[in-house]
Design an enzyme around this catalytic site. Structure first.
Site, short mmCIF file in Angstrom:
data_model
loop_
_atom_site.label_atom_id
_atom_site.label_comp_id
_atom_site.label_asym_id
_atom_site.label_seq_id
_atom_site.Cartn_x
_atom_site.Cartn_y
_atom_site.Cartn_z
N ASN A 161 48.19 43.59 33.38
CA ASN A 161 48.32 43.82 31.94
C ASN A 161 46.99 43.81 31.19
OD1 ASN A 161 48.17 41.06 32.43
ND2 ASN A 161 49.64 40.50 30.83
N SER A 238 52.42 35.86 37.36
CA SER A 238 53.70 35.18 37.21
C SER A 238 53.68 33.79 37.81
CB SER A 238 54.81 36.00 37.89
OG SER A 238 54.68 35.94 39.30
N GLU A 240 56.00 32.57 39.62
CA GLU A 240 56.49 32.68 40.99
C GLU A 240 55.34 32.92 41.97
OE1 GLU A 240 59.79 35.30 43.54
OE2 GLU A 240 59.10 35.99 41.58
N GLU A 259 46.82 30.77 35.38
CA GLU A 259 47.35 31.11 34.05
C GLU A 259 48.59 31.95 34.32
OE1 GLU A 259 48.75 32.97 31.29
OE2 GLU A 259 46.99 34.28 31.38
N CYS A 293 51.62 37.89 28.38
CA CYS A 293 52.19 36.56 28.63
C CYS A 293 52.41 35.80 27.33
CB CYS A 293 51.28 35.77 29.57
SG CYS A 293 49.57 35.63 29.03
N GLU A 465 41.07 28.31 30.42
CA GLU A 465 40.16 29.43 30.57
C GLU A 465 39.63 29.84 29.21
OE1 GLU A 465 40.70 32.87 33.70
OE2 GLU A 465 41.74 33.43 31.85
#
Length: 489
Positions: A161, A238, A240, A259, A293, A465
């Site tokens: 993204n 993600s 996951e 992140e 996000c 970050e």
């Protein structure tokens, strides 16, 4: 995967200072999702390719850590200047391969240059300490000096993204701190990062210090994050996948900076400026086509202002223009892939099946999703833990700010949050109670100052970050103690 022999442009990865194809010869097609046209191909890197980069990085780390800080900073600033000089070219490539509007892409390239420059400047202030040890009985003749040293070889794994901006946050910080880094870019839109890597090499970063291995996450990313030869891995993506990377790193006691996902709360109180809130809700949800996000995802409005807010938001959502991301008249472009759009389409249908009311949009055409507006309640999955990565507005009514905070904190995520109120004391109290890394007052969720300690609570990640924080995380403290050098009185 494809073995196409005559691509429009055949890009290569960078290993040990050389442009290379994959050891397997296979490539990945990169497409413009507006029309499906192939922009070019990149190598489908293998575990052998990743290992070759890791082996070269050991020498790259030694060379770069021995380079004086002022020279490293000058090289990063020169790269930033070249990024600015090639702004239009980089923005066009990013918009084409990612699908975000040309305006959003241009903003990201501007941010990329600024971040590199910021880390270069901050690296010149990466000081240690001189600590007299007379604070401890028996050590009054000793003097301790601390220095910050690079971690060594790092791995950076990037999401689709914000490939350029997060390349800068990871690569800029790693290089500014004196580390070598092997980058695994996103497979959907890696071309911009290939161009950025070339810019940094031309500016003076050694080829073995900065390497880029294209390919799939479960091949290249997995091999890199499992390696015992790295000191740290930094990942955005993600939750996951982050859990897998953390487990890989943990087996070798390697530092992991993560992140991860968010399902951010956007709270509108009874004394809020509704027009401002609607403006920020729209901007925060359609930025990068909703694939952010920290996008505005869970909009909670007190009942006394709910109808007014919903009416105004609905009119704005209905007016959004969907189409070619390179057009200045487009508000929302295609998602990163047809599969990504299918996921969003399915999530909308599931939400309706759980009791949500679809007021606007929500239809799919290829990789496009028409901006959708859903009325939901707490029984719908997207009210807590299910994140929608697309232009979908989810609005629910609440009785009070207290109820909104309770719903916000019920999620397993906590990245950013927003509160709209005219009462500063109420805003501060809410900010202290909401479990999120950033709470924005009278502004939207999609907010990330370069210097902020960006990161989340709970399953939204580990570490922080930002220009003011990452160099501390990407270095380690060494203490040198001069014993008996201070004469006792």
């Amino acid at each position: 995967m494809s073995t196409q022999t005559e691509p429009l442009v055949r890009y290569r990865m960078s290993i040990a200072g050389q442009d290379r194809d994959s050891a397997s010869g296979e490539v990945i097609e990169v497409r413009n999702m507006f029309d499906g046209a192939v922009i070019g191909t990149v190598p489908a890197g293998t575990a052998d390719d990743a290992q070759a980069a890791l082996e070269a990085a050991q020498a790259g780390a030694e060379i770069w850590s021995a380079t004086p800080a002022f020279r490293r900073a000058a090289i990063l600033k020169a790269a930033a200047a070249q990024i600015r000089a090639r702004r239009d070219e980089l923005s066009a490539v990013l918009s084409a391969e990612n699908g975000k509007t040309i305006a959003n892409a241009s903003m990201e390239i501007d941010t990329t240059a600024r971040i590199f420059e910021g880390f270069a400047e901050e690296s010149l202030r990466l000081f240690g300490q001189t600590v007299p040890l007379d604070i401890q009985e028996g050590l009054q003749s000793d003097l301790m000096i601390t220095v910050r040293e690079p971690l060594g070889v790092m791995v950076g794994i990037l999401p689709f993204n914000f490939p350029a901006e997060l390349y800068a946050h990871k690569v800029g910080a790693a290089l500014a701190a004196g580390n070598a880094i092997v980058v695994k870019p996103p497979e959907d839109d890696p071309i911009t990062t290939i161009l950025l890597t070339d810019i940094l090499h031309r500016a003076g970063v050694p080829g073995a210090t900065l390497q880029l291995v294209t390919g799939y996450g479960d091949v290249v990313g997995d091999h890199l994050s499992k390696s015992p030869d790295i000191a740290a891995v930094t990942f955005t993506g993600s939750t996951e996948v982050g859990a897998v990377i953390a487990a890989n790193a943990g087996r070798n006691v390697v530092r992991a900076f993560l992140e991860l996902s968010g399902n951010d709360a956007f709270i509108v109180c009874d004394d809020a400026n509704i027009d401002d809130a609607v403006d920020h809700a729209v901007a925060g949800r359609i930025y990068a086509n909703g694939q952010v996000c920290v996008a505005t995802k869970r909009i909670m409005v007190v009942r006394s202002r709910y109808d007014d807010f919903l009416t105004k938001l609905r009119a704005r959502v209905e007016a959004l223009r969907v189409g070619d991301q390179t057009s200045e008249n487009t508000d929302v472009g295609p998602l990163i892939s047809v599969d990504a759009a299918r996921v969003v389409e399915r999530q909308i249908k599931e939400a309706v099946g759980q009791g949500a009311r679809l007021l606007v949009g929500g239809t799919r055409d290829g990789a496009f999703i028409t901006p959708a507006l859903l009325e939901i309640d707490t029984s719908v999955g997207i009210a807590t833990d299910e994140e929608i990565f697309g232009p979908v507005f989810s609005v629910l009514a609440v009785d009070s700010l207290d109820e909104a905070i309770e719903i916000a904190n019920a999620s397993q995520f906590g990245l950013n949050a927003a509160v709209f109120t005219a009462d500063l004391n109420q805003a501060i109290r809410a900010g202290r109670r909401i479990k999120a890394g950033i709470v924005s007052v009278n502004g939207g969720n999609a907010y990330r100052p370069d210097v902020a300690a960006f990161g989340g609570y709970k399953k939204s990640g580990l570490g922080r970050e930002g220009i003011a924080y990452t160099l501390d995380e990407f270095t380690q403290v060494k203490s040198i103690v001069l014993r008996g050098v201070i004469a006792e009185a």
